[in-house]
Design an enzyme around this catalytic site. Structure first.
Site, short mmCIF file in Angstrom:
data_model
loop_
_atom_site.label_atom_id
_atom_site.label_comp_id
_atom_site.label_asym_id
_atom_site.label_seq_id
_atom_site.Cartn_x
_atom_site.Cartn_y
_atom_site.Cartn_z
N ASP A 176 -4.71 -2.12 2.98
CA ASP A 176 -4.53 -3.19 2.00
C ASP A 176 -5.03 -4.55 2.50
O ASP A 176 -4.61 -5.59 2.00
CB ASP A 176 -3.07 -3.29 1.57
CG ASP A 176 -2.16 -3.73 2.69
OD1 ASP A 176 -2.55 -3.56 3.85
OD2 ASP A 176 -1.06 -4.22 2.41
N GLU A 177 -5.90 -4.53 3.49
CA GLU A 177 -6.44 -5.80 4.01
C GLU A 177 -7.96 -5.69 4.14
O GLU A 177 -8.46 -4.72 4.72
CB GLU A 177 -5.87 -6.10 5.39
CG GLU A 177 -4.46 -6.61 5.37
CD GLU A 177 -3.96 -6.89 6.78
OE1 GLU A 177 -3.21 -7.84 6.96
OE2 GLU A 177 -4.36 -6.15 7.70
#
Lengths: 92, 378
Positions: free
Chosen positions: B96-97
């Site tokens: 998620d980055e």
């Protein structure tokens, strides 16, 4: 670089341990998209009023199309197993 | 992404909206760690990495949602596709980055792009994302974190030092409990205070890490964002790791975990037509960790041999009553698979692995696996 395949639970199918039952679904296949419209559950017709979320997952060679849907009162998870060409409803 | 797994679950299951809930390993409600939790759960002091038992003690009425990785990986892959459109330099740092290099565009354009990406993610997946715009990767990451949830924090060159001045050191990615403890002992609590510590002392004490701390506290980071096309290049190493729900000691369970991770590593090697010469094993306890790599003469993508190699490394640790909380297996020094075998037994073994791969590829991963793994798999 991060590889999502490196996650060990990536290898578990989304419905691992879940129970499902076959359901009859009416769906539209339009412009490469699948839009489930309604399904029959215990002889009751559930009209899908909203698709909350949809995603796909690979199971072996086959592709599974998941849909989190709602009718007027409840939420359901149904999926299309493209290999078996069957719709199922997750019951747990 | 903000509370990624939890946000995706809220989007997929509207019944969880506005409720405290945690996402954890499927079927291990009381014996796992919190992979993510909703902001409503965070209000009770629950955070990722906390034992679910502890989390449910803080908020007994919090719902437990089994993690569904296919949903998160699918969403993450689609977000990656969105980001690739904006720059060749796009790097996936975790599920998620993402880092995106928007130079040489001007700041106004960069802000517009960040807002556009945020709204595309919100409209498509019904989840929020936070973004940080800064002159370097690490500062951008810290800015994004400071802006959570649903924030957009812009730090120009002139804003970096004031931003860091009062930032607690534990907010710097890479400064964990050990470093924090040492720094707190010398009365360093913020990045501003860290900047004023004698840099030679930090370098003498921590070596490369010390130099890195000196640079980060001054807002310097020369690391560039990679090209997303590079994702297709053959990997330099293949690894799998896992954090256990509860500590285990040396014995059949630990060996079964090592076998499982070796299987996963070997499967990915074979899938990419690679073999490995170097094996490494990593074991982490509650306070200390063991890690060692060993170079072997022959190349292999056979899980049994990778497992044997890891057992040799395990042996060399000479563990006695060491509680293992996390472990990892890595294969490196990779080379293309040779494809021929001198001994018939090796050829036979390879045919067996090919048959197993073919069954798993046809019917799904883990349709067939060594029985010894059953001890830990479910």
């Amino acid at each position: 670089m991060f590889n999502p395949q490196a996650r060990w639970d990536r290898n578990l199918p989304a419905d691992a341990g879940d129970k499902s039952e076959a359901v009859e679904v009416t769906a539209r296949f339009i412009k490469g998209k699948i839009i489930p419209l309604c399904f029959i559950l215990k002889e009751n017709r559930c009209n899908i009023s909203r698709i909350n979320y949809s995603w796909t997952a690979r199971k072996g060679r086959g592709l599974i199309y998941y849909f989190s849907v709602s009718d007027k009162s409840d939420d359901y998870r149904i999926f299309l197993d493209a290999e078996a060409m069957s719709w199922r409803l997750l019951t747990e | 992404m903000d509370a990624f797994f939890a946000s995706v679950e809220q989007a997929a299951n509207p019944v969880y909206k506005g409720k405290p809930f945690l996402v954890g390993s499927r079927g291990r409600k009381f014996h796992t760690v919190v992979a993510a939790c909703s902001y409503e759960a965070k209000a009770f002091g629950i955070h990722s990495g906390m034992a679910t038992k502890e989390a449910l003690r803080l908020c007994p009425w919090a719902e437990f949602v089994p993690a569904d990785s296919s949903k998160y990986v699918y969403t993450s892959d689609r977000i990656e596709e969105i980001l690739k459109v904006y720059s060749d330099r796009m790097e996936r740092a975790s599920i998620d980055e993402f880092y995106l290099d928007l130079s040489p565009r001007d700041l106004k354009t960069a802000i517009n792009i960040a807002q556009e990406i945020k709204s595309r993610i919100k409209n498509t997946f019904f989840i929020t994302a936070s973004a940080g715009i800064a002159p370097s990767k690490i500062i951008a990451k810290m800015a994004a974190k400071a802006g959570k949830p649903d924030g957009l924090l812009v730090l120009e060159e002139k804003d970096v030092l004031p931003f860091l001045e009062n930032l607690p050191i534990e907010k710097v990615p890479g400064i964990g409990a050990h470093l924090k403890g040492y720094l707190n002992n010398i009365s360093v609590f913020t990045c501003g205070q860290l900047r004023r510590v004698d840099s030679l002392e930090l370098i003498r004490r921590f070596g490369k890490v010390g130099l890195w701390m000196v640079q980060v506290s001054s807002g310097q980071d020369d690391e560039e964002v990679g090209y997303w096309q590079d994702e297709d290049l053959p990997p330099k190493s293949v690894s799998h790791s896992y954090t256990l729900a509860k500590a285990i000691f040396r014995g059949q369970d630990l060996e079964a975990w090592i076998l499982m991770l070796s299987e996963m590593v070997a499967f990915r090697l074979r899938k990419q037509g690679l073999e490995s010469r170097v094996s490494s094993l990593y074991l982490r306890g509650s306070e200390t960790a063991f890690s060692r790599e060993k170079n072997f003469q022959s190349l292999t993508a056979d899980p049994a041999r990778i497992y044997e190699r890891n057992l040799l490394i395990l042996e060399s640790f000479r563990l006695k009553n060491f509680p293992v909380r996390a472990l990892g297996v890595c294969a490196s020094a990779l080379a293309p698979a040779q494809g021929f075998y001198l001994f018939p037994a090796d050829q036979k073994r390879r045919s067996l692995l090919d048959a197993v791969d073919s069954i798993n590829q046809r019917l799904g991963d883990w349709s067939i696996y060594p029985a010894a793994i059953s001890r830990v798999k479910n």
